[in-house]
Scaffold this motif. Structure first.
Motif, PDB file in Angstrom:
ATOM      1  N   ALA A  62      48.052  22.404  55.289  1.00 41.22           N
ATOM      2  CA  ALA A  62      48.023  22.102  53.854  1.00 41.22           C
ATOM      3  C   ALA A  62      49.027  22.990  53.134  1.00 41.22           C
ATOM      4  N   GLY A  63      49.929  22.366  52.379  1.00 40.23           N
ATOM      5  CA  GLY A  63      50.857  23.144  51.577  1.00 40.23           C
ATOM      6  C   GLY A  63      50.155  23.876  50.450  1.00 40.23           C
ATOM      7  N   ILE A  64      49.043  23.313  49.989  1.00 39.93           N
ATOM      8  CA  ILE A  64      48.233  23.927  48.940  1.00 39.93           C
ATOM      9  C   ILE A  64      46.774  23.901  49.370  1.00 39.93           C
ATOM     10  N   VAL A  65      46.097  25.033  49.258  1.00 37.35           N
ATOM     11  CA  VAL A  65      44.642  25.058  49.421  1.00 37.35           C
ATOM     12  C   VAL A  65      44.045  25.574  48.128  1.00 37.35           C
ATOM     13  N   ARG A  66      42.925  24.947  47.733  1.00 40.25           N
ATOM     14  CA  ARG A  66      42.336  25.238  46.432  1.00 40.25           C
ATOM     15  C   ARG A  66      40.821  25.417  46.560  1.00 40.25           C
ATOM     16  N   TYR A  67      40.333  26.503  45.983  1.00 45.88           N
ATOM     17  CA  TYR A  67      38.902  26.788  45.933  1.00 45.88           C
ATOM     18  C   TYR A  67      38.473  26.731  44.469  1.00 45.88           C
ATOM     19  N   THR A  68      37.498  25.884  44.162  1.00 40.89           N
ATOM     20  CA  THR A  68      36.994  25.747  42.795  1.00 40.89           C
ATOM     21  C   THR A  68      35.551  26.216  42.758  1.00 40.89           C
ATOM     22  N   TYR A  69      35.283  27.187  41.902  1.00 43.53           N
ATOM     23  CA  TYR A  69      33.952  27.806  41.812  1.00 43.53           C
ATOM     24  C   TYR A  69      33.386  27.514  40.430  1.00 43.53           C
ATOM     25  N   VAL A  70      32.257  26.810  40.388  1.00 40.49           N
ATOM     26  CA  VAL A  70      31.638  26.399  39.123  1.00 40.49           C
ATOM     27  C   VAL A  70      30.322  27.148  38.957  1.00 40.49           C
ATOM     28  N   ASP A  71      30.222  27.907  37.862  1.00 38.72           N
ATOM     29  CA  ASP A  71      29.027  28.696  37.564  1.00 38.72           C
ATOM     30  C   ASP A  71      28.650  28.447  36.111  1.00 38.72           C
ATOM     31  N   ASP A  72      27.710  27.486  35.908  1.00 41.34           N
ATOM     32  CA  ASP A  72      27.325  27.066  34.559  1.00 41.34           C
ATOM     33  C   ASP A  72      28.561  26.602  33.785  1.00 41.34           C
ATOM     34  N   ASP A  73      28.876  27.260  32.670  1.00 45.28           N
ATOM     35  CA  ASP A  73      29.991  26.812  31.836  1.00 45.28           C
ATOM     36  C   ASP A  73      31.330  27.402  32.272  1.00 45.28           C
ATOM     37  N   ASP A  74      31.302  28.263  33.287  1.00 38.45           N
ATOM     38  CA  ASP A  74      32.525  28.923  33.765  1.00 38.45           C
ATOM     39  C   ASP A  74      32.995  28.275  35.047  1.00 38.45           C
ATOM     40  N   THR A  75      34.268  27.943  35.094  1.00 37.85           N
ATOM     41  CA  THR A  75      34.891  27.402  36.298  1.00 37.85           C
ATOM     42  C   THR A  75      36.101  28.257  36.637  1.00 37.85           C
ATOM     43  N   TYR A  76      36.183  28.659  37.904  1.00 39.99           N
ATOM     44  CA  TYR A  76      37.314  29.451  38.379  1.00 39.99           C
ATOM     45  C   TYR A  76      38.046  28.639  39.442  1.00 39.99           C
ATOM     46  N   VAL A  77      39.345  28.485  39.266  1.00 40.59           N
ATOM     47  CA  VAL A  77      40.150  27.713  40.205  1.00 40.59           C
ATOM     48  C   VAL A  77      41.132  28.663  40.880  1.00 40.59           C
ATOM     49  N   VAL A  78      40.999  28.800  42.201  1.00 38.19           N
ATOM     50  CA  VAL A  78      41.828  29.705  42.996  1.00 38.19           C
ATOM     51  C   VAL A  78      42.725  28.847  43.883  1.00 38.19           C
ATOM     52  N   THR A  79      44.034  28.979  43.711  1.00 37.01           N
ATOM     53  CA  THR A  79      44.984  28.130  44.420  1.00 37.01           C
ATOM     54  C   THR A  79      45.976  28.980  45.200  1.00 37.01           C
ATOM     55  N   PHE A  80      46.148  28.648  46.484  1.00 38.25           N
ATOM     56  CA  PHE A  80      47.178  29.259  47.324  1.00 38.25           C
ATOM     57  C   PHE A  80      48.257  28.200  47.552  1.00 38.25           C
ATOM     58  N   ASP A  81      49.467  28.453  47.059  1.00 42.74           N
ATOM     59  CA  ASP A  81      50.569  27.496  47.110  1.00 42.74           C
ATOM     60  C   ASP A  81      51.662  28.044  48.029  1.00 42.74           C
ATOM     61  N   ARG A  82      51.810  27.422  49.206  1.00 40.99           N
ATOM     62  CA  ARG A  82      52.736  27.896  50.231  1.00 40.99           C
ATOM     63  C   ARG A  82      54.192  27.793  49.776  1.00 40.99           C
ATOM     64  N   GLU A  83      54.937  28.890  50.000  1.00 36.61           N
ATOM     65  CA  GLU A  83      56.364  28.892  49.744  1.00 36.61           C
ATOM     66  C   GLU A  83      57.179  29.063  51.026  1.00 36.61           C
ATOM     67  N   ARG A  84      56.636  29.810  51.998  1.00 34.39           N
ATOM     68  CA  ARG A  84      57.354  29.993  53.256  1.00 34.39           C
ATOM     69  C   ARG A  84      56.370  30.379  54.349  1.00 34.39           C
ATOM     70  N   ASP A  85      56.815  30.244  55.589  1.00 34.48           N
ATOM     71  CA  ASP A  85      56.008  30.605  56.754  1.00 34.48           C
ATOM     72  C   ASP A  85      56.398  32.003  57.222  1.00 34.48           C
ATOM     73  N   LEU A  86      55.395  32.800  57.547  1.00 29.39           N
ATOM     74  CA  LEU A  86      55.633  34.112  58.135  1.00 29.39           C
ATOM     75  C   LEU A  86      55.452  34.085  59.641  1.00 29.39           C
ATOM     76  N   VAL A  87      54.450  33.326  60.127  1.00 29.22           N
ATOM     77  CA  VAL A  87      54.165  33.223  61.563  1.00 29.22           C
ATOM     78  C   VAL A  87      53.795  31.784  61.873  1.00 29.22           C
ATOM     79  N   ARG A  88      54.327  31.252  62.972  1.00 30.83           N
ATOM     80  CA  ARG A  88      53.955  29.909  63.459  1.00 30.83           C
ATOM     81  C   ARG A  88      53.924  29.999  64.985  1.00 30.83           C
ATOM     82  N   ASN A  89      52.796  30.447  65.529  1.00 31.64           N
ATOM     83  CA  ASN A  89      52.740  30.740  66.960  1.00 31.64           C
ATOM     84  C   ASN A  89      51.606  30.023  67.661  1.00 31.64           C
TER      85      ASN A  89
END
Length: 377
Positions: free
Chosen positions: A273-300
């Motif tokens: 996945a080029g982008i992985v996203r975690y969405t955390y919903v707690d009552d009226d608060d929502t937190y969106v955490v996104t990891f957006d790939r720009e380059r590879d460090l290891v591919r083994n």
């Protein structure tokens, strides 16, 4: 008894493991295995340094190849320099030169290599591999935390374990790295966790995404673990969000996980996945955490660091595990009442580990509820 004949879930049976629900103790970051056949354990450290470099150090007491093996310590030291140049070093350590104390963090791998901690607050990491030497002190800024008991249980009796303790979710780093004889003094932000278990990971886990980072006042640890096929590809979500050093969310039942921009990595053949996203919903608060790939460090392929005989054995059983590490942008957004009230972004590193064969991957995956193994009655 457990309801599912092939359990794969996070345990909340604190009494079984002698743990406290709301406190992590120093002994938990000491040796948790006795080095018997089938066990493994590692202490992990990474840091984003103020000069732009990134470092990863792992003290590991077992090779994670497809075939079982006796105690086989490895030291891994990886460095990415500010200009993007990388140095990946993995060396085998004689079993006689490995030691890990119980009751506290003190791991030694031959002369000069030591991972030592005091009271879950301050750690010294010293390691040399190849032409790379690191010497860092990590001082905790977010308290030690674990997802429930930190014990993931597998099998009909729940006696197969893979365990995880984020001992330092975030800390201040100071020290140096030396490469090709040139020493660089620096500071930065770091992380340390500790894993151990009693069953080979290829037998229980198909794949996982794992990432951690900080942006603005927030610190996040996020993982999405998929069990092996025999466990119905069971999903085990893990999530921790802290603000200003205080944990504000860690209930995986409130989290959903999504993959976007999925492609097939040409070197490993794994869907990524080029982008992985975690969405955390707690009552009226929502937190969106996104990891957006720009380059590879290891591919083994995971067999890359195995001796030739173990590589041959892995091929015979069609083991094609792979490890991928990415660099890119971590974004943390706080939504309230449907409006974005805060948004922060910083560089981050995250990983995809594959033990099983690639399978069809959907663009998004929702976690309907917390997978927790309740204690037996």
């Amino acid at each position: 008894m457990f309801d599912h004949p092939e359990l794969a879930a996070l345990s909340d049976d604190y009494a079984r493991f002698g743990l406290e629900r709301d406190a992590v103790r120093e002994w938990e970051d000491g040796a948790r295995t006795d080095n018997r056949a089938g066990s493994y354990e590692w202490w992990y450290f990474d840091a984003h340094l103020d000069d732009g470099a990134k470092v990863v150090v792992v003290f590991m007491n077992k090779d994670l190849g497809a075939a079982g093996s006796p105690l086989s310590p490895q030291l891994r030291v990886n460095l990415e320099l500010p200009d993007g140049t990388t140095s990946h070093n993995t060396i085998a350590i004689p079993a006689a030169d490995w030691s890990a104390a119980s009751g506290r963090t003190d791991v030694r791998m031959g002369p000069g290599n030591r991972f030592h901690g005091e009271s879950l607050r301050e750690y010294r990491i010293q390691a040399t591999a190849g032409g790379l030497r690191v010497d860092f002190t990590l001082t905790s800024e977010v308290p030690a935390w674990r997802p429930a008991t930190g014990h993931m249980l597998f099998g009909p009796e729940g006696d197969l374990e893979f365990n995880w303790l984020p001992s330092v979710p975030q800390g201040a780093v100071r020290g140096s790295y030396t490469i090709d004889g040139v020493r660089h003094e620096t500071t930065g932000v770091g992380y340390h966790d500790h894993n151990w278990g009693n069953v080979g990971l290829p037998k229980i886990i198909n794949d996982w995404y794992w990432g951690r980072g900080q942006a603005g006042p927030y610190t996040v640890i996020a993982s999405f673990i998929t069990g092996a096929e025999k466990y119905g590809f069971a999903e085990i979500p893990i999530f921790m969000l802290a603000r200003d050093g205080r944990i504000i969310g860690d209930d995986p039942a409130k989290m959903t996980f999504e993959r976007d921009g999925v492609y097939t990595d040409a070197k490993t053949g794994k869907p990524v996945a080029g982008i992985v996203r975690y969405t955390y919903v707690d009552d009226d608060d929502t937190y969106v955490v996104t990891f957006d790939r720009e380059r590879d460090l290891v591919r083994n392929p995971l067999t890359k660091d195995l001796p030739w005989l173990k590589r041959a054995a892995a091929r015979l059983v069609r083991f094609d595990g792979a490890y991928l590490r990415f660099a890119g942008l971590l974004t943390i957004e706080h939504h309230k009442g449907g409006q974005v009230v805060e948004a922060f972004a910083e560089d981050a590193i995250w990983e995809l580990m594959y033990f099983g064969h690639a399978r069809a991957t959907v663009a998004g995956s929702s976690v309907p509820g917390r997978r927790v193994a309740r204690k037996r009655h």
